[in-house]
Scaffold this motif. Structure first.
Motif, PDB file in Angstrom:
ATOM      1  N   SER A 190       0.825  -1.210   0.000  1.00 51.14           N
ATOM      2  CA  SER A 190       0.000   0.000   0.000  1.00 51.14           C
ATOM      3  C   SER A 190       0.856   1.254   0.000  1.00 51.14           C
ATOM      4  O   SER A 190       0.352   2.350  -0.208  1.00 51.14           O
ATOM      5  N   GLY A 191       2.169   1.099   0.219  1.00 52.76           N
ATOM      6  CA  GLY A 191       3.069   2.238   0.197  1.00 52.76           C
ATOM      7  C   GLY A 191       3.564   2.616  -1.172  1.00 52.76           C
ATOM      8  O   GLY A 191       4.340   3.561  -1.308  1.00 52.76           O
ATOM      9  N   SER A 192       3.117   1.912  -2.211  1.00 56.45           N
ATOM     10  CA  SER A 192       3.527   2.226  -3.576  1.00 56.45           C
ATOM     11  C   SER A 192       2.657   3.322  -4.163  1.00 56.45           C
ATOM     12  O   SER A 192       1.573   3.628  -3.664  1.00 56.45           O
ATOM     13  N   LEU A 193       3.118   3.904  -5.278  1.00 62.46           N
ATOM     14  CA  LEU A 193       2.291   4.870  -6.004  1.00 62.46           C
ATOM     15  C   LEU A 193       1.050   4.194  -6.551  1.00 62.46           C
ATOM     16  O   LEU A 193      -0.027   4.794  -6.580  1.00 62.46           O
ATOM     17  N   SER A 194       1.160   2.933  -6.969  1.00 62.60           N
ATOM     18  CA  SER A 194      -0.024   2.193  -7.386  1.00 62.60           C
ATOM     19  C   SER A 194      -1.034   2.104  -6.250  1.00 62.60           C
ATOM     20  O   SER A 194      -2.242   2.308  -6.446  1.00 62.60           O
ATOM     21  N   GLY A 195      -0.557   1.808  -5.048  1.00 58.96           N
ATOM     22  CA  GLY A 195      -1.444   1.741  -3.894  1.00 58.96           C
ATOM     23  C   GLY A 195      -2.089   3.081  -3.596  1.00 58.96           C
ATOM     24  O   GLY A 195      -3.266   3.150  -3.220  1.00 58.96           O
ATOM     25  N   ALA A 196      -1.334   4.172  -3.755  1.00 55.57           N
ATOM     26  CA  ALA A 196      -1.898   5.509  -3.537  1.00 55.57           C
ATOM     27  C   ALA A 196      -3.007   5.790  -4.544  1.00 55.57           C
ATOM     28  O   ALA A 196      -4.063   6.339  -4.194  1.00 55.57           O
ATOM     29  N   CYS A 197      -2.793   5.425  -5.802  1.00 52.71           N
ATOM     30  CA  CYS A 197      -3.830   5.626  -6.817  1.00 52.71           C
ATOM     31  C   CYS A 197      -5.076   4.807  -6.492  1.00 52.71           C
ATOM     32  O   CYS A 197      -6.205   5.269  -6.706  1.00 52.71           O
ATOM     33  N   GLU A 198      -4.882   3.596  -5.976  1.00 52.14           N
ATOM     34  CA  GLU A 198      -6.034   2.790  -5.564  1.00 52.14           C
ATOM     35  C   GLU A 198      -6.847   3.517  -4.493  1.00 52.14           C
ATOM     36  O   GLU A 198      -8.078   3.542  -4.548  1.00 52.14           O
ATOM     37  N   ARG A 199      -6.172   4.111  -3.526  1.00 49.75           N
ATOM     38  CA  ARG A 199      -6.881   4.806  -2.451  1.00 49.75           C
ATOM     39  C   ARG A 199      -7.693   5.974  -2.968  1.00 49.75           C
ATOM     40  O   ARG A 199      -8.759   6.293  -2.425  1.00 49.75           O
ATOM     41  N   HIS A 200      -7.202   6.642  -4.010  1.00 44.48           N
ATOM     42  CA  HIS A 200      -7.866   7.832  -4.534  1.00 44.48           C
ATOM     43  C   HIS A 200      -8.758   7.531  -5.740  1.00 44.48           C
ATOM     44  O   HIS A 200      -9.308   8.460  -6.328  1.00 44.48           O
ATOM     45  N   GLY A 201      -8.914   6.262  -6.090  1.00 42.64           N
ATOM     46  CA  GLY A 201      -9.776   5.908  -7.205  1.00 42.64           C
ATOM     47  C   GLY A 201      -9.261   6.374  -8.552  1.00 42.64           C
ATOM     48  O   GLY A 201     -10.052   6.670  -9.455  1.00 42.64           O
ATOM     49  N   VAL A 202      -7.926   6.427  -8.710  1.00 41.45           N
ATOM     50  CA  VAL A 202      -7.311   6.860  -9.968  1.00 41.45           C
ATOM     51  C   VAL A 202      -6.853   5.630 -10.741  1.00 41.45           C
ATOM     52  O   VAL A 202      -5.961   4.908 -10.287  1.00 41.45           O
ATOM     53  N   PRO A 203      -7.435   5.344 -11.924  1.00 40.81           N
ATOM     54  CA  PRO A 203      -6.915   4.237 -12.727  1.00 40.81           C
ATOM     55  C   PRO A 203      -5.485   4.530 -13.146  1.00 40.81           C
ATOM     56  O   PRO A 203      -5.195   5.596 -13.677  1.00 40.81           O
ATOM     57  N   MET A 204      -4.594   3.588 -12.871  1.00 35.48           N
ATOM     58  CA  MET A 204      -3.201   3.794 -13.224  1.00 35.48           C
ATOM     59  C   MET A 204      -2.644   2.562 -13.905  1.00 35.48           C
ATOM     60  O   MET A 204      -2.913   1.438 -13.485  1.00 35.48           O
ATOM     61  N   VAL A 205      -1.882   2.784 -14.964  1.00 39.31           N
ATOM     62  CA  VAL A 205      -1.081   1.733 -15.581  1.00 39.31           C
ATOM     63  C   VAL A 205       0.373   2.034 -15.247  1.00 39.31           C
ATOM     64  O   VAL A 205       0.896   3.090 -15.624  1.00 39.31           O
ATOM     65  N   ALA A 206       0.989   1.134 -14.499  1.00 39.46           N
ATOM     66  CA  ALA A 206       2.434   1.209 -14.305  1.00 39.46           C
ATOM     67  C   ALA A 206       3.083   0.334 -15.387  1.00 39.46           C
ATOM     68  O   ALA A 206       2.388  -0.327 -16.161  1.00 39.46           O
ATOM     69  N   THR A 207       4.396   0.370 -15.463  1.00 38.45           N
ATOM     70  CA  THR A 207       5.096  -0.443 -16.454  1.00 38.45           C
ATOM     71  C   THR A 207       6.335  -1.069 -15.842  1.00 38.45           C
ATOM     72  O   THR A 207       6.836  -0.639 -14.803  1.00 38.45           O
TER      73      THR A 207
END
Length: 338
Positions: A190-207
């Motif tokens: 949950s400490g990742s940027l992906s986890g942060a986007c999940e908390r804020h409801g932001v769809p994110m594609v990492a690579t």
């Protein structure tokens, strides 16, 4: 508890036009007294449409993303956009300067630092991005294998959230259109940027785009084309997106991560993107402290596609040599039938 004071941007992130500046990361130590560590940021505002965030350099030794984000910031102009694009092309600036995975100042991994705080430069950067996320409609976070590994070029998404949110992430992954997209379970950090986007409801594609402390030009091209297509899909960039699809792969358990069983010299015999079978040889690990000892053969516990391979032959017991992924359908990603 009072929220930490996040760094401020030197530019207006909402005003029409193109502005290049930095976030003012105030930190006082032997090397940075009485000044700021300037973390680069670009805001391009062309219309009232959605807002996208593109980041690279969360880890400072991952070069494909640095080039992609820097190129986008240079070439895109307000007239290209129906909305707003914020680019942070070297997010963990101290790590980028040091060509290192983690910050040389506080030794922290930015992708484990969210939602941030005030107890070091890494936490302050995370706090700035966390504060920005409520304004973001779509995000791209560009990673690669860094110094220690090489990935088959892939997207990277979380398999969690409501059905509607999963559907938005599914559409984003297909719009990015990497040949393969790795799916991460809800147990990821949950400490990742992906986890942060999940908390804020932001769809994110990492690579994960290549790696090995060099520029993989083919992986770079996949990342750049995918980012532009996703921005069109989201309505941030003018123009219709190209219809694309990706093939999902997930790692169902730790058994898919192959670890070095001893300290030594790993002679790896597989490459990213290969399809392998259970029992197939991964590597021979040669002991370096006793020339009379034979190598230890390491084999796959499960079949799958090789997603990443370690590049550094010298290993310690417990180091990851490679990991594999198995197919996942769109319905499985969406949780249909669960």
């Amino acid at each position: 508890m009072t929220a930490p004071m996040a760094p401020a941007a030197s530019i207006d992130l909402k005003a029409p036009g193109k502005r290049i500046g930095h976030i003012e990361l105030v930190w006082s130590d032997d090397a940075h007294a009485y000044g700021v560590i300037p973390v680069p940021i670009v805001a391009i505002v062309g219309g009232s449409g959605p807002t996208a965030l593109v980041t690279a350099g969360v880890h400072g030794d991952e070069y494909e993303g640095l080039v992609i984000a820097r190129s986008l910031a240079a070439r895109l102009e307000p007239g290209d956009l129906a909305g707003r694009l914020i680019v942070m092309p070297a997010l963990n600036w101290p790590a980028v300067e040091a060509r290192a995975r983690t910050s040389p100042i506080d030794r922290q991994n930015l992708n484990r630092a969210f939602p941030g705080g005030s107890d070091g430069p890494t936490a302050l950067i995370a706090a700035f991005v966390e504060g920005l996320l409520p304004e973001i409609d779509i995000a791209v976070d560009l990673h690669s294998g860094g110094t220690q590994s090489i990935y088959t070029p892939c997207g990277y998404v979380y398999a969690m959230g409501s059905p509607a949110f999963r559907a938005r992430k599914l559409a984003a992954a297909h719009a990015f259109g990497a040949p393969v997209t790795a799916v991460v379970a809800a147990t990821a950090s949950s400490g990742s940027l992906s986890g942060a986007c999940e908390r804020h409801g932001v769809p994110m594609v990492a690579t994960e785009l290549g790696g090995g402390a060099r520029l993989d030009r083919a992986a770079q091209a996949i990342g750049e084309a995918g980012t532009l297509n996703l921005l069109r899909h989201a309505g941030v960039l003018h123009g219709a997106p190209v219809p694309t699809r990706t093939a999902f792969r997930h790692t169902p358990s730790r058994r898919a991560h192959v670890m070095a069983p001893i300290d030594g010299l790993a002679e790896t015999v597989v490459a990213p993107g290969e399809t392998v079978e259970a029992g197939q040889l991964v590597a021979r690990v040669w002991p370096t402290d006793d020339l009379a000892r034979p190598p230890v053969e390491v084999r796959f516990a499960e079949a799958g596609m090789v997603m990443a391979v370690r590049t550094m032959p010298m290993v310690k017991r417990g180091d990851t040599l490679c990991h594999t992924g198995v197919p996942m359908s769109d319905d499985d990603f969406l949780g249909v039938g669960r």
